[in-house]
Design an enzyme around this catalytic site. Structure first.
Site, PDB file in Angstrom:
ATOM      1  CB  CYS A 171      -0.887  -0.012   1.242  1.00  0.00           C
ATOM      2  SG  CYS A 171      -1.942   1.447   1.434  1.00  0.00           S
ATOM      3  CG  HIS A 172      -0.256   4.331  -2.586  1.00  0.00           C
ATOM      4  ND1 HIS A 172      -0.709   4.067  -3.859  1.00  0.00           N
ATOM      5  CD2 HIS A 172      -1.340   4.773  -1.898  1.00  0.00           C
ATOM      6  CE1 HIS A 172      -1.993   4.345  -3.945  1.00  0.00           C
ATOM      7  NE2 HIS A 172      -2.393   4.782  -2.763  1.00  0.00           N
TER       8      HIS A 172
END
Length: 446
Positions: A171-172
């Site tokens: 996930c960023h």
């Protein structure tokens, strides 16, 4: 691994696929990779293949691009598997919002916790089980890099239901939170030192420094003099909990009982109820734009996204060491969170793989919130593993935002309605409606 095979499962998510490919082909060592694309939607698969070939040409890559309607063919002998599947697509997402809304339950994104997160997970689990079984048979040494939400529930289910060990959820949110914070305090991102830990979409910035100096006091001063900054959920949580959360205000508001139930808080903190439905529509429009551009041989905009999967692949192929944030089974990485839960921590990556690092104990107020999150996750996973439909209701009862809004009778009725609405997307044992929750064995079929 001079020409690694990288399988994209759910490649019809064309916009996200494009960004990942732009990141991959930006590395000289990955320009000759074999990109195997899979999707069950023939039109989207064709579009994804055309986009991949365009991006390869634009970036000077001699990649081999293949498209497969058969998932096992795409996976065969893969070194890396990138999962970006969304089961049910936009129609199921709208159900996740529309049915709870009839009960007065507000959601903003609906993909991680809450009723939306619960049912997104439950309709994804049957696919994940099949995917895990296929990987075990046709590419058992592959690393599965999962982007599909709800991240923590999906990774927990994958590892417990399939036995796969080379799984990491990506996930960023940590990366972009730190980019934004660096900009806010006017320090170049490349010069800050930070460390975060917690759970996906509810991790915490535990260290935030520049040249050995704590940057939190500078952030405090900005918040104190800027009223608009104080009108953000994540800033409100930071002021009360002492550590900045690593996800947006829209996301963060759904994981606690304090905001969405109150009209005054929605106004004060400018919360966009139902925001994700607009994002879904934008994504569909962007897909159509890409499809039509390729059909008339018009150029596409090729932009990198700084996602972790391409960085992990590059590090494992070349031995280049990196640190990324990954979602992995806890197993003692965070002392005061359940060992079986999935946590988000810094991970070292090199030719040997992804190696999570130990975070120790979180501050108690942060661990308390994360434990509630992980308790709900565990109930959803247990519902699927144990074929126990009551655990779906137990999970909704445990969810903070849902419990703050609805009575227990309403929660059970809502879950019945969601089971009926999602129908065949759920595993058969979970398609039951529960007429009388107080009596063991009082289970009816939908």
């Amino acid at each position: 691994m001079t020409h690694p095979k990288i399988a994209f499962i759910g490649a019809g998510s064309v916009v996200f696929t494009q960004g990942l490919l732009a990141d991959l082909f930006a590395f000289p060592e990955l320009k000759g990779a074999h990109i195997a694309l899979h999707d069950i939607d023939a039109e989207r698969l064709t579009t994804a293949r055309a986009a991949a070939r365009f991006i390869a040409r634009e970036l000077g890559a001699d990649a081999r691009v293949t498209a497969h309607s058969d998932r096992r063919a795409a996976l065969a002998d893969a070194d890396f598997v990138i999962n970006i599947v969304q089961i049910g697509m936009g129609e199921a997402t709208r159900t996740d919002f529309d049915v709870p809304a009839r009960y007065g339950l507000r959601q903003t994104i609906g993909d991680t916790l809450g009723v939306g997160g619960i049912f997104r997970a439950l309709r994804t689990f049957p696919f994940l089980k099949q995917l895990g079984e296929d990987i075990a048979e046709v590419c058992p040494e592959a690393w599965l890099l999962n982007y599909t939400n709800p991240m923590a529930m999906n990774v927990q289910y994958l590892t417990q239901a399939t036995g796969l060990t080379r799984v990491v959820g990506l996930c960023h949110s940590v990366y972009w939170t730190m980019r934004d914070l660096a900009k806010l305090v006017d320090v170049p991102y490349e010069e800050i030192t930070y460390r975060a830990a917690g759970v996906n979409h509810q991790a915490w910035v535990l260290r935030f420094e520049h040249q050995g100096q704590d940057l939190y006091p500078r952030l405090d001063a900005l918040v104190d003099r800027d009223e608009q900054l104080r009108r953000r959920v994540r800033v409100d949580m930071y002021r009360r909990l002492g550590y900045y959360p690593t996800e947006t205000s829209e996301h963060s508001s759904e994981y606690v009982p304090w905001y969405l139930h109150h009209d005054s808080e929605i106004d004060r903190l400018r919360l966009p109820v139902g925001a994700y439905l607009g994002i879904v529509e934008e994504n569909v429009a962007e897909y159509h734009k890409t499809r039509d551009a390729l059909a008339r041989n018009a150029p596409l905009t090729v932009e990198g996204t700084m996602e972790y999967a391409p960085q992990i692949i590059h590090s494992m192929v070349t031995g280049t060491p990196r640190t990324v944030y990954g979602n992995v089974p806890n197993g003692g990485l965070i002392d005061n969170l359940p060992a079986h839960g999935v946590v988000e921590v810094p991970c070292l990556v090199d030719a040997t793989g992804v190696q999570p690092t130990r975070a120790g104990s979180l501050p108690p107020q942060l661990a308390a919130l994360n434990r509630t999150y992980l308790s709900m996750n565990d109930l959803v996973v247990r519902a699927a593993l144990d074929d126990e439909p009551r655990h779906i209701r137990h999970a909704a009862m445990t969810d903070p935002a849902t419990a703050a809004t609805l009575t227990v009778d309403q929660i059970w009725q809502l879950c019945d309605d969601m089971v009926r609405a999602h129908g065949d997307l759920l595993q058969p044992s979970l398609r039951a409606t529960l007429a009388d929750p107080t009596r063991a064995g009082a289970v009816g079929t939908a």
